[in-house]
Design a protein around this motif. Structure first.
Motif, short mmCIF file in Angstrom:
data_model
loop_
_atom_site.label_atom_id
_atom_site.label_comp_id
_atom_site.label_asym_id
_atom_site.label_seq_id
_atom_site.Cartn_x
_atom_site.Cartn_y
_atom_site.Cartn_z
N UNK A 201 0.87 -1.18 0.00
CA UNK A 201 0.00 0.00 0.00
C UNK A 201 0.90 1.23 0.00
N UNK A 202 1.00 1.89 -1.12
CA UNK A 202 2.01 2.92 -1.32
C UNK A 202 1.49 4.34 -1.13
N UNK A 203 0.25 4.53 -0.69
CA UNK A 203 -0.27 5.88 -0.61
C UNK A 203 0.45 6.72 0.44
N UNK A 204 0.42 8.02 0.20
CA UNK A 204 1.08 8.97 1.11
C UNK A 204 0.17 9.37 2.25
N UNK A 205 -1.13 9.45 2.00
CA UNK A 205 -2.08 9.83 3.04
C UNK A 205 -2.44 8.58 3.85
N UNK A 206 -1.69 8.37 4.93
CA UNK A 206 -1.81 7.15 5.72
C UNK A 206 -2.84 7.28 6.84
N UNK A 207 -3.65 6.26 6.97
CA UNK A 207 -4.53 6.11 8.12
C UNK A 207 -4.52 4.62 8.44
N UNK A 208 -3.57 4.21 9.28
CA UNK A 208 -3.30 2.79 9.48
C UNK A 208 -4.49 2.04 10.06
N UNK A 209 -5.28 2.68 10.88
CA UNK A 209 -6.43 2.00 11.49
C UNK A 209 -7.44 1.55 10.42
N UNK A 210 -7.50 2.29 9.33
CA UNK A 210 -8.40 1.91 8.24
C UNK A 210 -7.75 0.99 7.23
N UNK A 211 -6.42 1.01 7.15
CA UNK A 211 -5.72 0.19 6.17
C UNK A 211 -5.59 -1.26 6.60
N UNK A 212 -5.42 -1.49 7.90
CA UNK A 212 -5.19 -2.86 8.37
C UNK A 212 -6.33 -3.82 8.04
N UNK A 213 -7.61 -3.42 8.21
CA UNK A 213 -8.68 -4.35 7.84
C UNK A 213 -8.71 -4.69 6.34
N UNK A 214 -8.08 -3.85 5.51
CA UNK A 214 -8.05 -4.12 4.08
C UNK A 214 -7.13 -5.27 3.72
#
Length: 323
Positions: A178-191
Motif C-alpha cells: 500500500x504505497x499511498x502517502x495519506x496514511x490512516x493505518x487503522x483503516x488500512x489494516x482491515x483491508x
C-alpha cells in the motif's frame, strides 16, 4: 520460534524513554523465558525527528542492551509515517511485530496474549480498549462520534483500537504494497484481509511527558481517515445541492403566487440570509473538493514518505553497528 520486534515510534519522549525501554525489555525477557519467542527478539525505537534528547537516550539504550535497536528519521514526519518506517524496517529482520507507543498507556502485559493468538493462526491481533471510563466526557463523546462517522462513511475500523497491534511478517509484507502517502493505518489494516482477532485491556495514564495528540491533531487524523477512504462527503455535497435546487423551485413558486395575489413584501433580510447560506455552502463544498484534489496532488508526486538518517543494528556475529 519466531523473532519478535516491538516497534515503538517516539517524538520528544525523553521523559519516558528509560521507563519504556525497561518495561519492553522485560516483556521480551519474559516471553523468551517462556519459550514463546526467539532469543534474538528486539525492541526498535523510531525517533520521529525529536527536538529533545530522545535519540541520545535511544543510542544509550542501544549501547547498553543487545536487544535494543534504533531508527532515526531525518525529520519529523508524523506518527503514522514513523510507525510505517519502523514496521517496514523490522519486516526484514523479524517474523512478527507489535507496534506500541512509548508512553506505555497501552498495557504491555497483553502482548503475551497477542503472541498466543498469533500462534493460534491469526496474522493481525488488535489491541482494543475495554472502555473509555477514564476519559473526559468530551474526549469520550468525540471518540465515539468519530467511530460512528467512519462507519457511516463506509470506512471499516476496529472500535476503540488505535495503533497497538500485532502483525505477522506476511501481513507487514502485504501492508508494504500500500504505497499511498495519506496514511490512516487503522483503516488500512482491515483491508489486508488475513485472519484477525482482538485482545482487550484497560488504558493507563501516561507515566510521564505530555500527549502528542492534542485536539487539533486528532481532528486532522479523523479528517484524513475519512477523506482517504471514502468519497461520501462529495456525494453528500451533491445531495445537498439537489435539495437546495428543489427548495429554490419551491421558493420561486411561492414568490410568483405572492406577486400575483398582491402580497409582495420587502424581503431584504431573508434575501441576505439566503445569500449568506448559499455562499457558505459553496465555500465549504469548494474547500472539501479542494482537499481531495490536494490529496491527489500529493499522491501523484510520489515523494518518499520518510527518509532514514541512521539505523542502529548490532550484528550478533561482530558486534558492529550498521548506519
Amino acid at each position: 520460534m519466531e523473532r519478535l520486534a516491538l516497534v515503538v515510534p517516539c517524538y520528544n519522549e525523553e521523559a519516558v524513554m528509560k521507563i519504556s525501554s525497561e518495561a519492553l525489555r522485560g516483556v521480551l525477557q519474559d516471553l523468551i523465558k517462556k519459550k514463546k519467542i526467539a532469543e534474538d527478539s528486539f525492541v526498535l525505537f523510531v525517533d520521529d525527528g525529536s527536538k529533545d534528547k530522545t535519540w541520545e537516550l535511544i543510542e544509550e539504550e542501544h549501547r547498553l542492551h543487545q536487544n535494543v535497536k534504533g531508527l532515526k528519521l531525518a525529520g519529523n514526519v508524523g506518527h503514522q509515517f514513523a510507525l510505517t518506517a519502523g514496521l517496514l524496517t523490522a519486516k526484514d529482520c523479524s517474523d512478527v511485530t507489535v507496534s506500541i507507543d512509548a508512553d506505555l498507556q497501552d498495557d504491555v502485559s497483553v502482548i503475551e496474549e497477542m503472541i498466543d493468538k498469533f500462534h493460534a493462526g491469526n496474522d493481525i491481533v488488535y489491541g482494543v480498549r475495554k472502555d473509555r471510563s477514564s476519559d473526559t466526557f468530551f474526549k469520550r463523546f468525540t471518540a465515539q462520534s468519530f467511530y460512528k462517522l467512519m462507519a457511516a462513511m463506509g470506512v471499516k475500523t476496529v472500535y476503540n483500537h488505535a495503533d497497538f497491534r500485532l502483525m505477522s511478517k506476511r501481513a507487514v509484507e502485504q501492508f508494504s504494497k500500500y504505497r499511498e502517502t495519506n496514511l490512516f493505518l487503522r483503516g488500512m489494516m482491515p483491508l489486508i484481509g488475513y485472519q484477525t482477532d482482538c485482545v482487550y485491556y484497560e488504558r493507563k495514564e501516561r507515566v510521564a511527558g505530555e500527549s502528542k495528540y492534542p485536539l487539533k491533531k486528532m481532528l486532522a487524523l479523523a479528517f484524513n481517515g475519512i477523506s482517504s477512504f471514502s468519497v461520501k462527503p462529495i456525494s453528500l455535497i451533491t445531495t445537498l445541492g439537489i435539495i437546495i435546487v428543489m427548495l429554490s423551485f419551491l421558493a420561486a413558486v411561492y414568490a410568483l403566487v405572492s406577486y400575483f395575489t398582491g402580497h409582495v413584501t420587502q424581503g431584504w433580510t431573508s434575501l441576505i440570509l439566503s445569500i449568506w447560506f448559499l455562499g457558505g455552502v459553496q465555500l465549504v463544498s469548494i474547500g472539501l473538493i479542494g482537499q481531495y484534489i490536494g490529496k491527489i496532488y500529493i499522491e501523484v508526486k510520489q515523494r518518499p514518505r520518510y527518509n532514514i538518517e541512521t539505523f542502529l543494528d548490532k550484528k550478533e556475529s561482530s558486534g558492529n553497528e550498521e548506519r
